[in-house]
Scaffold this motif. Sequence first.
Motif, PDB file in Angstrom:
ATOM      1  N   ALA A 183     -22.379  17.552   4.787  1.00 53.14           N
ATOM      2  CA  ALA A 183     -21.132  16.936   4.334  1.00 53.14           C
ATOM      3  C   ALA A 183     -21.419  15.685   3.503  1.00 53.14           C
ATOM      4  CB  ALA A 183     -20.252  16.586   5.526  1.00 53.14           C
ATOM      5  N   LEU A 184     -22.385  14.894   3.906  1.00 55.05           N
ATOM      6  CA  LEU A 184     -22.737  13.702   3.129  1.00 55.05           C
ATOM      7  C   LEU A 184     -23.341  14.075   1.780  1.00 55.05           C
ATOM      8  CD1 LEU A 184     -24.143  11.370   5.900  1.00 55.05           C
ATOM      9  CD2 LEU A 184     -22.027  11.120   4.623  1.00 55.05           C
ATOM     10  N   ILE A 185     -24.158  15.136   1.750  1.00 53.43           N
ATOM     11  CA  ILE A 185     -24.703  15.610   0.483  1.00 53.43           C
ATOM     12  C   ILE A 185     -23.569  16.064  -0.426  1.00 53.43           C
ATOM     13  CG2 ILE A 185     -26.065  17.450  -0.587  1.00 53.43           C
ATOM     14  CD1 ILE A 185     -27.959  17.216   1.839  1.00 53.43           C
ATOM     15  N   GLY A 186     -22.598  16.762   0.123  1.00 47.27           N
ATOM     16  CA  GLY A 186     -21.440  17.178  -0.664  1.00 47.27           C
ATOM     17  C   GLY A 186     -20.676  15.997  -1.210  1.00 47.27           C
ATOM     18  N   PHE A 187     -20.558  14.948  -0.419  1.00 45.91           N
ATOM     19  CA  PHE A 187     -19.874  13.734  -0.871  1.00 45.91           C
ATOM     20  C   PHE A 187     -20.620  13.086  -2.022  1.00 45.91           C
ATOM     21  CE2 PHE A 187     -19.510   9.048  -0.323  1.00 45.91           C
ATOM     22  CZ  PHE A 187     -18.222   8.924  -0.812  1.00 45.91           C
ATOM     23  N   VAL A 188     -21.932  12.984  -1.909  1.00 44.41           N
ATOM     24  CA  VAL A 188     -22.735  12.368  -2.962  1.00 44.41           C
ATOM     25  C   VAL A 188     -22.669  13.197  -4.237  1.00 44.41           C
ATOM     26  CG1 VAL A 188     -25.097  11.757  -3.626  1.00 44.41           C
ATOM     27  CG2 VAL A 188     -24.237  11.136  -1.371  1.00 44.41           C
ATOM     28  N   VAL A 189     -22.772  14.504  -4.113  1.00 45.06           N
ATOM     29  CA  VAL A 189     -22.690  15.371  -5.290  1.00 45.06           C
ATOM     30  C   VAL A 189     -21.321  15.254  -5.938  1.00 45.06           C
ATOM     31  CG1 VAL A 189     -22.647  17.788  -6.018  1.00 45.06           C
ATOM     32  CG2 VAL A 189     -24.465  16.979  -4.529  1.00 45.06           C
ATOM     33  N   THR A 190     -20.287  15.164  -5.133  1.00 47.57           N
ATOM     34  CA  THR A 190     -18.947  14.989  -5.679  1.00 47.57           C
ATOM     35  C   THR A 190     -18.834  13.691  -6.471  1.00 47.57           C
ATOM     36  OG1 THR A 190     -18.023  16.213  -3.821  1.00 47.57           O
ATOM     37  CG2 THR A 190     -16.500  14.857  -5.075  1.00 47.57           C
ATOM     38  N   LEU A 191     -19.414  12.608  -5.960  1.00 47.39           N
ATOM     39  CA  LEU A 191     -19.382  11.341  -6.681  1.00 47.39           C
ATOM     40  C   LEU A 191     -20.215  11.379  -7.962  1.00 47.39           C
ATOM     41  CD1 LEU A 191     -19.520   8.688  -3.837  1.00 47.39           C
ATOM     42  CD2 LEU A 191     -17.573   9.327  -5.247  1.00 47.39           C
ATOM     43  N   ILE A 192     -21.347  12.063  -7.913  1.00 48.92           N
ATOM     44  CA  ILE A 192     -22.205  12.145  -9.092  1.00 48.92           C
ATOM     45  C   ILE A 192     -21.539  12.963 -10.185  1.00 48.92           C
ATOM     46  CG2 ILE A 192     -24.366  13.114  -9.970  1.00 48.92           C
ATOM     47  CD1 ILE A 192     -25.646  12.296  -7.304  1.00 48.92           C
ATOM     48  N   VAL A 193     -20.912  14.059  -9.821  1.00 48.78           N
ATOM     49  CA  VAL A 193     -20.276  14.931 -10.797  1.00 48.78           C
ATOM     50  C   VAL A 193     -19.068  14.243 -11.412  1.00 48.78           C
ATOM     51  CG1 VAL A 193     -19.029  17.105 -11.088  1.00 48.78           C
ATOM     52  CG2 VAL A 193     -21.132  17.041  -9.766  1.00 48.78           C
ATOM     53  N   HIS A 194     -18.378  13.466 -10.615  1.00 44.69           N
ATOM     54  CA  HIS A 194     -17.181  12.790 -11.123  1.00 44.69           C
ATOM     55  C   HIS A 194     -17.599  11.735 -12.092  1.00 44.69           C
ATOM     56  CE1 HIS A 194     -13.281  11.141 -11.471  1.00 44.69           C
ATOM     57  NE2 HIS A 194     -13.509  10.066 -10.749  1.00 44.69           N
ATOM     58  N   MET A 220     -10.014  15.001  -9.040  1.00 41.45           N
ATOM     59  CA  MET A 220     -10.835  16.156  -8.728  1.00 41.45           C
ATOM     60  C   MET A 220     -11.917  15.802  -7.702  1.00 41.45           C
ATOM     61  SD  MET A 220     -10.894  19.220  -9.485  1.00 41.45           S
ATOM     62  CE  MET A 220     -11.799  20.670  -9.791  1.00 41.45           C
ATOM     63  N   ALA A 221     -12.449  14.583  -7.792  1.00 40.84           N
ATOM     64  CA  ALA A 221     -13.479  14.179  -6.837  1.00 40.84           C
ATOM     65  C   ALA A 221     -12.915  14.102  -5.428  1.00 40.84           C
ATOM     66  CB  ALA A 221     -14.076  12.840  -7.239  1.00 40.84           C
ATOM     67  N   ILE A 222     -11.679  13.651  -5.307  1.00 39.04           N
ATOM     68  CA  ILE A 222     -11.062  13.568  -3.984  1.00 39.04           C
ATOM     69  C   ILE A 222     -10.888  14.960  -3.390  1.00 39.04           C
ATOM     70  CG2 ILE A 222      -8.959  12.887  -2.757  1.00 39.04           C
ATOM     71  CD1 ILE A 222      -8.729  10.583  -4.733  1.00 39.04           C
ATOM     72  N   PHE A 223     -10.539  15.916  -4.224  1.00 39.27           N
ATOM     73  CA  PHE A 223     -10.398  17.295  -3.753  1.00 39.27           C
ATOM     74  C   PHE A 223     -11.739  17.846  -3.263  1.00 39.27           C
ATOM     75  CE2 PHE A 223     -10.203  21.907  -4.647  1.00 39.27           C
ATOM     76  CZ  PHE A 223      -9.205  22.237  -3.747  1.00 39.27           C
ATOM     77  N   GLY A 224     -12.817  17.557  -3.993  1.00 39.48           N
ATOM     78  CA  GLY A 224     -14.149  18.004  -3.572  1.00 39.48           C
ATOM     79  C   GLY A 224     -14.572  17.370  -2.263  1.00 39.48           C
ATOM     80  N   TYR A 225     -14.283  16.090  -2.130  1.00 37.09           N
ATOM     81  CA  TYR A 225     -14.632  15.405  -0.887  1.00 37.09           C
ATOM     82  C   TYR A 225     -13.805  15.939   0.281  1.00 37.09           C
ATOM     83  CZ  TYR A 225     -15.440  11.792   2.535  1.00 37.09           C
ATOM     84  OH  TYR A 225     -15.770  11.139   3.679  1.00 37.09           O
ATOM     85  N   ALA A 226     -12.542  16.250   0.031  1.00 35.03           N
ATOM     86  CA  ALA A 226     -11.690  16.804   1.092  1.00 35.03           C
ATOM     87  C   ALA A 226     -12.234  18.139   1.571  1.00 35.03           C
ATOM     88  CB  ALA A 226     -10.266  16.957   0.588  1.00 35.03           C
ATOM     89  N   ILE A 227     -12.706  18.958   0.656  1.00 35.76           N
ATOM     90  CA  ILE A 227     -13.291  20.245   1.043  1.00 35.76           C
ATOM     91  C   ILE A 227     -14.537  20.026   1.888  1.00 35.76           C
ATOM     92  CG2 ILE A 227     -14.479  22.281   0.150  1.00 35.76           C
ATOM     93  CD1 ILE A 227     -12.477  22.288  -2.143  1.00 35.76           C
ATOM     94  N   CYS A 228     -15.377  19.059   1.519  1.00 35.27           N
ATOM     95  CA  CYS A 228     -16.585  18.763   2.293  1.00 35.27           C
ATOM     96  C   CYS A 228     -16.248  18.308   3.706  1.00 35.27           C
ATOM     97  CB  CYS A 228     -17.413  17.698   1.594  1.00 35.27           C
ATOM     98  SG  CYS A 228     -18.178  18.239   0.078  1.00 35.27           S
ATOM     99  N   VAL A 229     -15.276  17.427   3.811  1.00 35.82           N
ATOM    100  CA  VAL A 229     -14.903  16.895   5.128  1.00 35.82           C
ATOM    101  C   VAL A 229     -14.288  17.977   6.006  1.00 35.82           C
ATOM    102  CG1 VAL A 229     -13.332  15.305   6.287  1.00 35.82           C
ATOM    103  CG2 VAL A 229     -14.667  14.534   4.352  1.00 35.82           C
ATOM    104  N   LEU A 230     -13.409  18.776   5.431  1.00 37.64           N
ATOM    105  CA  LEU A 230     -12.771  19.834   6.211  1.00 37.64           C
ATOM    106  C   LEU A 230     -13.770  20.896   6.659  1.00 37.64           C
ATOM    107  CD1 LEU A 230      -9.415  20.281   4.296  1.00 37.64           C
ATOM    108  CD2 LEU A 230      -9.776  19.269   6.546  1.00 37.64           C
ATOM    109  N   SER A 231     -14.699  21.251   5.783  1.00 37.22           N
ATOM    110  CA  SER A 231     -15.682  22.258   6.182  1.00 37.22           C
ATOM    111  C   SER A 231     -16.615  21.717   7.263  1.00 37.22           C
ATOM    112  CB  SER A 231     -16.469  22.747   4.971  1.00 37.22           C
ATOM    113  OG  SER A 231     -17.174  21.693   4.381  1.00 37.22           O
ATOM    114  N   ALA A 232     -16.974  20.437   7.186  1.00 37.53           N
ATOM    115  CA  ALA A 232     -17.812  19.840   8.225  1.00 37.53           C
ATOM    116  C   ALA A 232     -17.075  19.785   9.553  1.00 37.53           C
ATOM    117  CB  ALA A 232     -18.255  18.448   7.809  1.00 37.53           C
TER     118      ALA A 232
END
Length: 64
Positions: free
Chosen positions: A53-64, A1-13
Motif C-alpha cells: 500500500a505504501l509503494i502504491g502511494f509513492v507511485v501515485t505521488l510520482i506519477v502525479h 487523479m492521484a487521490i483516486f489512486g491512493y484511495a484504491i491503494c488504501v481500500l485494497s490494503a
Amino acid sequence: MAIFGYAICVLSAALGIGLSAATAMKSMARQPEVQGRLFTVFILASAFIEALALIGFVVTLIVH
C-alpha cells in the motif's frame, strides 16, 4: 487523479488485511494449537500488505 489512486491503494490494503485477519481467526478457532505460528504469519502478511500500500502511494505521488 492521484487521490483516486491512493484511495484504491488504501481500500485494497484494508480489504487484504481484513480478509487475512478473518481467515486467521477462523483457523485459530478450528485449531488452537497452531495459534503462535498462525499469528506470526498473519503479522508478516499484514506488514507485506501495508508495504504494498505504501509503494502504491509513492507511485501515485510520482506519477502525479
